[in-house]
Design a protein around this motif. Structure first.
Motif, short mmCIF file in Angstrom:
data_model
loop_
_atom_site.label_atom_id
_atom_site.label_comp_id
_atom_site.label_asym_id
_atom_site.label_seq_id
_atom_site.Cartn_x
_atom_site.Cartn_y
_atom_site.Cartn_z
N HIS A 47 -40.38 24.64 -10.63
CA HIS A 47 -39.54 25.18 -10.52
C HIS A 47 -38.44 26.00 -10.55
CE1 HIS A 47 -38.09 28.89 -13.65
NE2 HIS A 47 -38.56 29.54 -12.47
N THR A 48 -38.84 26.45 -9.08
CA THR A 48 -38.39 26.74 -7.20
C THR A 48 -37.33 26.16 -7.25
OG1 THR A 48 -41.05 27.75 -6.59
CG2 THR A 48 -39.54 28.07 -5.40
N GLU A 49 -37.79 24.95 -6.85
CA GLU A 49 -37.04 23.88 -6.19
C GLU A 49 -35.60 24.19 -6.75
OE1 GLU A 49 -39.00 20.38 -3.87
OE2 GLU A 49 -39.66 20.18 -6.42
N ALA A 50 -35.83 23.55 -8.44
CA ALA A 50 -34.35 23.83 -9.76
C ALA A 50 -33.50 25.11 -9.91
CB ALA A 50 -35.47 23.44 -10.92
N THR A 51 -34.46 25.73 -9.13
CA THR A 51 -34.10 26.67 -9.37
C THR A 51 -33.15 27.52 -8.13
OG1 THR A 51 -35.86 28.61 -10.80
CG2 THR A 51 -34.72 30.16 -8.80
N GLU A 52 -33.38 26.60 -6.92
CA GLU A 52 -32.50 26.52 -5.75
C GLU A 52 -31.32 26.44 -5.67
OE1 GLU A 52 -35.28 25.31 -2.58
OE2 GLU A 52 -36.51 27.58 -2.49
N ILE A 53 -31.88 24.81 -6.38
CA ILE A 53 -30.57 24.13 -6.64
C ILE A 53 -29.83 24.76 -8.19
CG2 ILE A 53 -29.74 22.44 -7.93
CD1 ILE A 53 -32.68 20.64 -6.81
N ASN A 54 -30.01 25.78 -8.64
CA ASN A 54 -29.17 26.34 -9.32
C ASN A 54 -28.73 26.92 -8.45
OD1 ASN A 54 -29.35 24.59 -12.26
ND2 ASN A 54 -30.75 26.35 -12.40
N GLN A 55 -28.64 27.79 -8.04
CA GLN A 55 -28.50 28.87 -7.32
C GLN A 55 -27.37 27.91 -6.24
OE1 GLN A 55 -31.43 30.49 -5.41
NE2 GLN A 55 -32.10 32.72 -7.14
N SER A 56 -27.85 27.55 -5.33
CA SER A 56 -26.31 26.28 -4.44
C SER A 56 -25.83 25.89 -5.55
CB SER A 56 -27.41 25.60 -4.09
OG SER A 56 -28.50 25.72 -3.11
N ILE A 57 -25.83 25.28 -6.96
CA ILE A 57 -24.46 25.51 -7.27
C ILE A 57 -23.66 26.61 -8.28
CG2 ILE A 57 -23.44 24.26 -9.26
CD1 ILE A 57 -26.09 22.42 -9.52
N ALA A 58 -23.84 27.76 -8.17
CA ALA A 58 -23.79 29.48 -8.87
C ALA A 58 -22.90 29.38 -7.10
CB ALA A 58 -24.38 29.79 -9.18
N GLU A 59 -23.43 29.10 -6.04
CA GLU A 59 -22.83 29.51 -5.01
C GLU A 59 -21.47 28.43 -4.89
OE1 GLU A 59 -25.31 29.42 -2.12
OE2 GLU A 59 -26.18 31.76 -3.05
N CYS A 60 -21.17 27.74 -4.92
CA CYS A 60 -20.64 26.22 -4.30
C CYS A 60 -19.40 26.72 -5.21
CB CYS A 60 -21.07 25.14 -4.62
SG CYS A 60 -21.66 24.93 -3.29
N ARG A 61 -19.18 27.00 -6.49
CA ARG A 61 -18.61 27.49 -7.57
C ARG A 61 -17.77 28.65 -7.57
NH1 ARG A 61 -21.66 26.44 -13.39
NH2 ARG A 61 -22.16 24.08 -13.12
N GLN A 62 -18.14 29.73 -6.68
CA GLN A 62 -17.54 30.73 -6.26
C GLN A 62 -16.16 30.04 -5.24
OE1 GLN A 62 -20.03 33.40 -4.48
NE2 GLN A 62 -21.12 34.15 -6.84
N VAL A 63 -15.14 30.90 -5.12
CA VAL A 63 -13.77 30.39 -4.75
C VAL A 63 -13.38 31.72 -3.84
CG1 VAL A 63 -11.65 29.74 -4.60
CG2 VAL A 63 -13.07 29.13 -5.98
N ASP A 64 -12.76 31.70 -1.82
CA ASP A 64 -12.80 32.68 -1.71
C ASP A 64 -11.39 32.78 -1.71
OD1 ASP A 64 -12.25 34.96 0.35
OD2 ASP A 64 -13.62 34.57 1.76
N LYS A 65 -10.75 33.80 -2.07
CA LYS A 65 -9.19 33.82 -2.81
C LYS A 65 -8.53 33.83 -1.06
CE LYS A 65 -9.54 34.63 -7.46
NZ LYS A 65 -9.23 35.70 -8.78
N LYS A 66 -9.07 34.47 -0.64
CA LYS A 66 -8.44 34.84 0.95
C LYS A 66 -8.03 34.09 1.63
CE LYS A 66 -9.71 39.30 0.82
NZ LYS A 66 -10.93 40.04 1.29
N GLU A 67 -8.57 32.45 1.72
CA GLU A 67 -9.00 31.74 2.59
C GLU A 67 -7.82 30.18 2.39
OE1 GLU A 67 -12.55 29.77 2.57
OE2 GLU A 67 -13.87 31.23 3.42
#
Length: 67
Positions: A47-67
């Motif tokens: 469960h911990t590994e799956a949660t970490e992967i889901n968090q990583s995916i969620a972070e990758c989807r975020q776009v910094d509009k200033k870059e």
């Protein structure tokens, strides 16, 4: 109380029509998992590994509009 024990307790209190629906669903899931090409990978993550992967995916989807 384990998940299995909780499920059994819920089933004991559920009406027969709900029990039948759940039994049908369980049979479909078991049949699908057995035949699905990715079934061999089911349950390999904790469960911990799956949660970490889901968090990583969620972070990758975020776009910094200033870059």
């Amino acid at each position: 109380m384990t998940n299995r024990e909780q499920l059994i307790q819920e089933l004991e209190q559920a009406p027969d029509d709900i029990v039948q629906l759940l039994l049908d669903y369980l049979h479909r899931v078991k049949a699908t998992r057995k035949d699905h090409p990715l079934a061999k990978f089911a349950g390999i993550l904790s469960h911990t590994e799956a949660t970490e992967i889901n968090q990583s995916i969620a972070e990758c989807r975020q776009v910094d509009k200033k870059e």
